[in-house]
Motif scaffolding. Structure first.
Motif, mmCIF file in Angstrom:
data_model
loop_
_atom_site.group_PDB
_atom_site.id
_atom_site.type_symbol
_atom_site.label_atom_id
_atom_site.label_comp_id
_atom_site.label_asym_id
_atom_site.label_seq_id
_atom_site.Cartn_x
_atom_site.Cartn_y
_atom_site.Cartn_z
ATOM 1 N N ASN A 173 0.707 -1.212 0.039
ATOM 2 C CA ASN A 173 0.087 0.116 -0.086
ATOM 3 C C ASN A 173 0.908 1.421 0.020
ATOM 4 O O ASN A 173 1.985 1.249 0.662
ATOM 5 C CB ASN A 173 -0.854 -0.042 1.074
ATOM 6 C CG ASN A 173 -2.098 -0.991 1.137
ATOM 7 O OD1 ASN A 173 -3.099 -0.898 1.876
ATOM 8 N ND2 ASN A 173 -1.947 -1.925 0.088
ATOM 9 N N GLY A 174 0.311 2.233 -0.636
ATOM 10 C CA GLY A 174 0.944 3.708 -0.598
ATOM 11 C C GLY A 174 0.804 4.392 0.741
ATOM 12 O O GLY A 174 -0.147 3.833 1.642
ATOM 13 N N ASN A 175 1.567 5.467 0.984
ATOM 14 C CA ASN A 175 1.470 6.283 1.941
ATOM 15 C C ASN A 175 -0.099 6.476 2.421
ATOM 16 O O ASN A 175 -0.216 6.818 3.738
ATOM 17 C CB ASN A 175 2.323 7.431 2.028
ATOM 18 C CG ASN A 175 2.531 8.291 3.418
ATOM 19 O OD1 ASN A 175 2.809 7.280 4.139
ATOM 20 N ND2 ASN A 175 2.485 9.350 3.145
ATOM 21 N N ILE A 176 -0.951 6.523 1.576
ATOM 22 C CA ILE A 176 -2.185 7.318 2.068
ATOM 23 C C ILE A 176 -3.313 6.252 2.466
ATOM 24 O O ILE A 176 -4.149 6.846 2.812
ATOM 25 C CB ILE A 176 -2.787 7.972 0.641
ATOM 26 C CG1 ILE A 176 -3.093 7.001 -0.431
ATOM 27 C CG2 ILE A 176 -2.127 9.173 0.408
ATOM 28 C CD1 ILE A 176 -3.771 7.486 -1.726
#
Lengths: 574, 249
Positions: free
Chosen positions: A207-210
């Motif tokens: 998953n990305g940081n967001i």
């Protein structure tokens, strides 16, 4: 100070696949309806962009709804709701056709029809693809198509901090404008949450940081149950170090998994996947890799830790370049391996949350007028284990349905009492301002995040057992207490990303509370929830969904029946 | 094992509530040779100075958030290896954009340019879901595929000499996007977009510098798109003199 109030008929939180699809559904159904889309990032940055392998829908003559339905039920380890699954498989081809009409560059067969590829747990080729950048192309097609509609008003880089609920009816959201540093109310007669999952609660994730579980936490704190949170999907093939995803399409196109001795262990040993081998479902393959590691048949290399290999060298450069070019790009860039010549090091990585906001088949929640779709929701399509390529389609099918349902609700709904909403909004603005101004804290954000990540991995990994899960339950509560003393260095208003990180951390702590609380009481192994102390599925006692309600005295876990149908639970073996 | 190498990152700082003009701040940190530049910036943010602001998310070169100038060149920092740089690395916000804070630039103008090129499929008759997918041959797909790969990272706007002199210039990514739809066999809106391209500040403002294609992290080649769009816009105009409707053949 007076808080600014913005009004729309429908408010959508999140601008990824599900949120954009919901907005388009509303815009097409009624051009007179005004839609406010609130997103913490510009829509094309949403994490849908990182999805790679494809989107599932029946397309070929050798396939039908019955087969897609059964594959999904079996993949879910019989925890998917069968009415939801039947609706999903029927709508899927229509939704992917719409994406085609909206410009998605689906890969093609020679005759110009849409090409499909094999995917894990799917009994035939039904995964539509645009090379291996499917999420990217779908997101950009949806976003660009949405620009046609002037009635979709975007609030980009605005972070929702609270749902405004009056009695049991949704009235809108309170949101922090990241750029200005001011709070506003965005009111609507219906609200759709489409904020994605929360994989960043874990240390090693695709998953990305967001992806911080924002919508799940908002709903949870507002009193809506989170459902089936214990089911966390570990994708078998993440790059060691970064956790960057190498798509299942690499195996769909013929790739092999090999251990340190070069063995195709899914073929050599019985891991329950039968002749499907590398195209078994994700939960089983991730377990197989962990077992290979534990048996000493993995490779250990520096900072990367223990891993096995994804071997594509027999596919040839032309096939790799034409079908899975991103796999090659990512491997070269992030582990320095060209898969045309060498096997890619991989290990299981947190990828997707089957659990989420408890919704019915229309995306409705226990709060009137509040809907949810996509990864933040648990509509119970995926049960205990999602099949690869069902989730992009899920965003479309249930994004559209929740949007249409929200419109129907909004037409008959009244507006709330603005003065009381203003006063609630002023309180919320005061809370956020006080957090930003706080000078007393001693707990570093990165330290708390690391502590949360560590305990989620040790208690809620691929294999789990009582002692470690209970330790995670306790540690999450301890982190929650420590969070009260969080240190804020940045007290400025404009684009204060540290304040956003604090709000996100708080969201991750809350969803982790629900996740660990559900995991500890499910004393069986089903789908992605694998207990060493309870290695078998137990339909007698656990053929039900888990619900977790927020309570000031601590999380309250209960159950909800599974909707069965034509497929009776049976042993899950491939 | 020897100590990890240290590097000094000289980063532009700007908070509009306090600073009249941007200043720089230096951070000396130990770097892992496997790091990308973004990893170093994230390390500084997490462990050294929580007041530093920048955008990032996917860290796998597809969300387009983390563009910055690294030693004066526009780079996608999650893709840009830290070890290729010397002891001092200068990081500034993307050129040719107004700065909101630190490394965060204003992008509303960029987003408005996208909408101007009508980046959606235009058809005389709308299709319904029940009509199923339209056929498109692999060759037809190939016509526009490359131009559909843009991640909106805005590096090409930072590199473009025309954008720097003429901020209203539609710019490489937006033109490439409009062109992408013009050459999609499923689209019938080329005449509308060509009319836009023949207006001021669009394809004919391009100076052929080719900087956009050189900095593109996804090999979209926007310069080629601009050139093709320019040619098509002229042909379309000439054809329009003969065929008033300007319809696609």
């Amino acid at each position: 100070m007076e808080i600014e109030v913005l009004r729309h008929d429908i408010v959508i939180v999140g601008g990824g696949g599900a949120g954009l699809r919901a907005a388009i559904a509303v815009a097409e159904a009624d051009p007179s309806v005004s839609i406010g889309m609130v997103s913490k990032v510009y829509p094309m940055r949403s994490h849908t962009v990182s999805a790679e392998g494809g989107a599932a829908a029946v397309a070929r003559d050798d396939d039908d709804f019955e087969m897609h339905g059964y594959d999904t039920v079996k993949g879910s380890d019989f925890l998917g709701d069968q009415d939801v699954i039947q609706y999903f498989v029927q709508e899927a081809p229509k939704e992917l056709a719409l994406l085609e009409h909206w410009g998605c560059p689906w890969s093609r067969n020679e005759d110009g029809t849409v090409a499909t590829r094999a995917f894990g747990g799917m009994s035939t080729k039904r995964t539509w693809f645009a090379t291996d950048k499917v999420g990217f192309h779908m997101l950009h097609a949806l976003f660009q198509h949405s620009m046609r509609f002037d009635q979709i008003v975007r609030y980009d880089e605005q972070f929702v901090t609270k749902l405004l609920v009056d009695g049991n009816t949704i009235r809108g959201v309170a949101a922090l404008d990241i750029r200005e540093g001011v709070m506003r109310l965005v009111l609507g007669r219906a609200v759709v949450l489409a904020t994605g999952g929360g994989g960043k609660a874990f240390p090693f994730t695709t998953n990305g940081n967001i992806k911080t579980g924002d919508g799940m936490a908002l709903a949870y704190r507002a009193g809506v149950a989170l459902k089936d949170m214990e089911f966390v999907q570990y994708h078998p093939t993440g790059l060691p170090g970064t956790g960057i995803l190498i798509t299942e399409a690499a195996r769909g196109e013929g790739g092999y998994l090999r251990n340190a001795d070069g063995e195709r262990f899914l073929v050599e040993r019985d891991y329950g996947v039968g002749t499907k081998a590398e195209l078994g479902p994700r939960d089983m393959i991730s377990r197989a890799i962990i077992q290979e590691i534990e048996a000493g048949r993995a490779v250990t290399q520096g900072d990367w830790g223990e891993h096995v290999y994804l071997d594509l060298t027999h596919l040839g450069e032309e096939k790799i370049q034409s079908r899975i070019p991103m796999v090659r790009e990512l491997s070269k860039l992030y582990v320095g391996v060209d898969p045309v010549h060498d096997p890619i090091p991989i290990r299981p990585v947190v990828h997707y949350m089957m659990g989420g906001i408890d919704t019915d088949i229309e995306g409705g929640t226990s709060i009137d007028g509040l809907y949810a779709a996509g990864e933040c929701a648990s509509v119970s399509l995926n049960g205990a284990n999602r099949l690869g390529s069902n989730s992009l389609t899920e965003c479309l099918v249930f994004g559209a349905r929740s949007g249409r349902k929200a419109l129907e609700f909004a037409r008959g709904a009244s507006e709330g009492d603005e003065s009381s909403l203003r006063s609630e909004g002023a309180n919320e603005a005061g809370r956020v301002d006080a957090l930003r101004a706080k000078t007393s804290g001693t707990e570093k954000i990165s330290g708390l995040r690391r502590a949360l990540n560590d305990t989620m991995e040790s208690g809620c990994g691929v294999y789990r057992e009582e002692v470690q899960i209970q330790a995670s339950v306790d540690t999450v509560q301890e982190i929650k207490r420590r969070f009260e003393d969080v240190e804020i260095q940045d007290h400025s208003k404009v684009f204060n990303t540290e304040l956003i990180s604090v709000l996100e951390l708080s969201n991750m702590i809350d969803i982790s509370e629900a996740l660990t609380s559900c995991a500890v009481v499910r004393k069986e192994s089903r789908g992605a929830h694998t207990r060493r102390d309870f290695p078998n599925r137990d339909d007698q006692n656990f053929l039900h969904h888990s619900l977790c309600h927020f309570d000031s005295t601590g999380p309250k876990v209960s159950t909800k029946p599974v909707t069965l149908g034509k497929w009776e639970p049976e042993e899950r073996k491939y | 094992m020897s100590d990890p190498p240290k590097k000094t990152f000289v980063i532009t700082r700007f908070d509009p509530d306090v600073d009249e003009v941007p200043k720089t701040q230096s951070y000396e940190i130990a770097v892992d040779p496997d790091w990308k530049v973004l990893d170093a910036v994230n390390y500084i943010k997490d462990e050294v100075d929580g007041t530093l602001s920048h955008r990032w998310s996917c860290r796998m070169a597809v969300c387009g958030s983390c563009g910055m100038m690294v030693n004066g060149e526009p780079r996608l920092t999650c893709k840009d290896s830290v070890s290729q740089y010397g002891d001092t690395v200068e990081i500034t916000p993307l050129s040719n954009f107004p700065v909101i804070r630190d490394l965060v630039v204003e992008m509303d103008g960029f987003m408005d340019k996208f909408k101007k090129v009508k980046p959606w499929i235009i058809r005389a008759k709308e299709l319904a879901a029940e009509d199923g997918p339209v056929r498109q041959s692999p060759e037809e797909l190939e016509e526009f595929k490359q131009f559909s790969m843009c991640i909106n990272c805005m590096l090409c706007y930072s590199a473009c000499p025309v954008v720097s002199n003429e901020p209203e210039f539609l710019g490489p990514a937006a033109i490439a996007l409009g062109h992408r739809y013009n050459v999609d066999s499923r689209d019938e809106g080329a005449s509308e977009r060509n009319a836009i391209f023949r207006g001021e500040g669009t394809v004919f403002s391009c100076s052929f510098a080719n900087e956009c294609s050189e900095v593109c992290p996804k090999n979209v080649d926007p310069a080629a798109a601009v050139n093709q769009a320019k040619f098509n816009a002229v042909i379309d105009w000439a054809t329009g003199l003969v065929l008033p409707s300007g319809e696609k053949e």
